[in-house]
Design a protein around this motif. Sequence first.
Motif, mmCIF file in Angstrom:
data_model
loop_
_atom_site.group_PDB
_atom_site.id
_atom_site.type_symbol
_atom_site.label_atom_id
_atom_site.label_comp_id
_atom_site.label_asym_id
_atom_site.label_seq_id
_atom_site.Cartn_x
_atom_site.Cartn_y
_atom_site.Cartn_z
ATOM 1 N N VAL A 170 0.891 -1.174 0.000
ATOM 2 C CA VAL A 170 0.000 0.000 0.000
ATOM 3 C C VAL A 170 0.921 1.214 0.000
ATOM 4 O O VAL A 170 1.199 1.830 1.023
ATOM 5 C CB VAL A 170 -0.953 0.001 1.204
ATOM 6 N N ASN A 171 1.435 1.490 -1.194
ATOM 7 C CA ASN A 171 2.534 2.440 -1.352
ATOM 8 C C ASN A 171 2.240 3.384 -2.514
ATOM 9 O O ASN A 171 2.065 2.939 -3.648
ATOM 10 C CB ASN A 171 3.828 1.649 -1.620
ATOM 11 N N PRO A 172 2.168 4.681 -2.243
ATOM 12 C CA PRO A 172 1.885 5.637 -3.321
ATOM 13 C C PRO A 172 2.882 5.559 -4.474
ATOM 14 O O PRO A 172 2.532 5.863 -5.622
ATOM 15 C CB PRO A 172 1.977 7.000 -2.618
ATOM 16 N N ALA A 173 4.117 5.126 -4.201
ATOM 17 C CA ALA A 173 5.133 5.023 -5.248
ATOM 18 C C ALA A 173 4.746 4.000 -6.314
ATOM 19 O O ALA A 173 5.163 4.116 -7.472
ATOM 20 C CB ALA A 173 6.489 4.676 -4.636
ATOM 21 N N TRP A 174 3.961 2.999 -5.915
ATOM 22 C CA TRP A 174 3.530 1.981 -6.873
ATOM 23 C C TRP A 174 2.636 2.573 -7.957
ATOM 24 O O TRP A 174 2.599 2.078 -9.083
ATOM 25 C CB TRP A 174 2.749 0.879 -6.149
ATOM 26 N N ILE A 175 1.919 3.619 -7.616
ATOM 27 C CA ILE A 175 0.963 4.202 -8.558
ATOM 28 C C ILE A 175 1.673 4.717 -9.807
ATOM 29 O O ILE A 175 1.180 4.569 -10.931
ATOM 30 C CB ILE A 175 0.163 5.329 -7.875
ATOM 31 N N LYS A 176 2.865 5.272 -9.646
ATOM 32 C CA LYS A 176 3.614 5.824 -10.769
ATOM 33 C C LYS A 176 4.091 4.735 -11.724
ATOM 34 O O LYS A 176 4.161 4.936 -12.933
ATOM 35 C CB LYS A 176 4.813 6.621 -10.250
ATOM 36 N N THR A 177 4.409 3.562 -11.173
ATOM 37 C CA THR A 177 4.953 2.489 -12.010
ATOM 38 C C THR A 177 3.910 1.441 -12.400
ATOM 39 O O THR A 177 3.968 0.881 -13.495
ATOM 40 C CB THR A 177 6.118 1.785 -11.282
ATOM 41 N N GLN A 178 2.948 1.171 -11.489
ATOM 42 C CA GLN A 178 1.962 0.108 -11.726
ATOM 43 C C GLN A 178 0.573 0.643 -12.095
ATOM 44 O O GLN A 178 -0.283 -0.115 -12.551
ATOM 45 C CB GLN A 178 1.830 -0.770 -10.474
ATOM 46 N N GLY A 179 0.356 1.918 -11.848
ATOM 47 C CA GLY A 179 -0.966 2.484 -12.084
ATOM 48 C C GLY A 179 -1.945 2.209 -10.959
ATOM 49 O O GLY A 179 -3.118 2.567 -11.032
#
Length: 236
Positions: free
Chosen positions: A166-175
Amino acid sequence: MTTIQRICLAFLCLALPVPSVMAATLAPDPLLEGLSAQAPALNRKVLNHAIDAMRCAINNGAVPAQRLAVIDFSKPSSERRLWIFDLTKKRLLLHDLVAHGQQSGDNFATRFSNNEGSHQSSIGLFRTQESYTGKHGYSLRMDGLEPGFNDLARQRAIVIHPADYVNPAWIKTQGRIGRSQGCPAVRPEVARMVVDSLKGGQFMFSYYPDKRWLKGSAFINCKPGLVAGIVSAKEG
């Protein structure tokens, strides 16, 4: 009736006081208004469903709670869709990310289940219970109150727990953020606060515009006899 008489009658009707039943219907709900002002990003209809479901439980035997958590699964996991409210102070305590189950969908959750092993999230009204330290760290157990929709939550080990994915950084790479096995997992940075705020008999309401649930929920539609039996079995 003459034109003058019609005009006089119209003015008389305008001057009449609003009947008490109608006035009560039109009166704003202080809790809804207070919480909605604190959380403008939370769909008012969703919040209203959450409050109605909670009140139905309390009016039919449930012990009143101090806090209410609302999850709006109609929003994507890349958006903050968890709200935690202090009901006494009508104050927002947290607005943050929350995961859904692997089999519920990708960025959007569209499938929900009450079945063990489904790895899908469940919707409806929950009653939070005891905190504990398990394989995911400091976590929180809860009981689903809605038969057929979430009442197997404890059997399925559906809990609130911290998760690195549950990591905001994932949103940039995984959507999207990562997904759980059905648990409403939260960021490790806020997990202790979430668990401590909700443990010990608070309410959590998970929403999705599922037609079968909206039509069949004993709490949203407030079916007193059924709700009283559920509450008695869970809290008796």
